[in-house]
Design an enzyme around this catalytic site. Sequence first.
Site, PDB file in Angstrom:
ATOM      1  N   ARG A   1       0.831  -1.202   0.000  1.00 15.41           N
ATOM      2  CA  ARG A   1       0.000   0.000   0.000  1.00 15.41           C
ATOM      3  C   ARG A   1       0.862   1.247   0.000  1.00 15.41           C
ATOM      4  O   ARG A   1       1.828   1.365   0.749  1.00 15.41           O
ATOM      5  CB  ARG A   1      -0.896  -0.002   1.231  1.00 15.41           C
TER       6      ARG A   1
ATOM      7  N   ASP B   1      -0.298   5.341   0.118  1.00 14.99           N
ATOM      8  CA  ASP B   1      -1.376   6.319   0.119  1.00 14.99           C
ATOM      9  C   ASP B   1      -0.936   7.594  -0.586  1.00 14.99           C
ATOM     10  O   ASP B   1       0.181   7.693  -1.095  1.00 14.99           O
ATOM     11  CB  ASP B   1      -1.802   6.623   1.558  1.00 14.99           C
TER      12      ASP B   1
ATOM     13  N   TYR C   1       9.171  -0.774   4.793  1.00 13.55           N
ATOM     14  CA  TYR C   1       8.989   0.660   4.570  1.00 13.55           C
ATOM     15  C   TYR C   1      10.115   1.428   5.251  1.00 13.55           C
ATOM     16  O   TYR C   1      10.686   0.975   6.259  1.00 13.55           O
ATOM     17  CB  TYR C   1       7.656   1.134   5.141  1.00 13.55           C
TER      18      TYR C   1
ATOM     19  N   ARG D   1       3.065   5.287   9.729  1.00  9.79           N
ATOM     20  CA  ARG D   1       3.092   6.723   9.998  1.00  9.79           C
ATOM     21  C   ARG D   1       2.655   7.046  11.423  1.00  9.79           C
ATOM     22  O   ARG D   1       3.123   8.029  12.018  1.00  9.79           O
ATOM     23  CB  ARG D   1       2.217   7.450   8.982  1.00  9.79           C
TER      24      ARG D   1
END
Length: 250
Positions: free
Chosen positions: A50, A52, A110, A203
């Site tokens: 994913r 965003d 990530y 995040r």
Amino acid sequence: MRTLRLDLAYEGTSFRGFAPQPGERTIGGVLEATLERVLGEPVRVTPGGRTDSGVHACGQVVSFATSNRMECSTLRRALNALVGDEILVTAVAEATETFDARRSARGRRYRYSIWNSPDRTIRERNWTTHIASPLDIDAMNEACGTLVGKHDFIAFQTHRAQDDVEKGTERTVRSASWERDLNEACLVRFDIEADGFLRHMVRTIVGSSILVGLGKERSTQLAFMLESRDRRDAGPTAPACGLTLVEVTY
């Protein structure tokens, strides 16, 4: 029909995420439109990880099915000639019929990057979040050490409806660490690898870690957040611009 795998890098600054959306400029939307133009047939792509709105990638993987027999090297050149400067197809390869970029993935990694200096950066402005006050990297590392292993990460989740309900909210984090770049002292990076992530999980972990690094929370706070299972106990969601999908593993 054949199944192909694309490896991608992109700067997500001006995109509304990956998933195609009517009336919005997205990575997946641009990719599908370009593939249809090159292959002469509608194509639906599946991403491995994913990203965003505003999130970048240097190791995204995409799968799709096509009846076109174009050679992989030719397809790669054609795509890169048409997708624009913000997207780069780094590889195109044949995949097994059962390969699915999302469902076949065993893990994702990530990286979150922070420019930690009183002065902003121009060169890294789209790829980092600016934090002016000094960060205590040791305290941030101690805080994130508690995340490694299998836990319920619901306290770090937002937009629950957009996650896979069947998977629940437990994930296994394989590694999570902060470091300051040895060659560029202003650059601070957080690397995290897991079998999967909840919506905005990385995040929110970063936002919570920053509070620890600024001395606003104790290093034990992230462990408390895990135990509480309450989003209100976690820190703010860090800005999207600092996040990059580095790798999808199979």
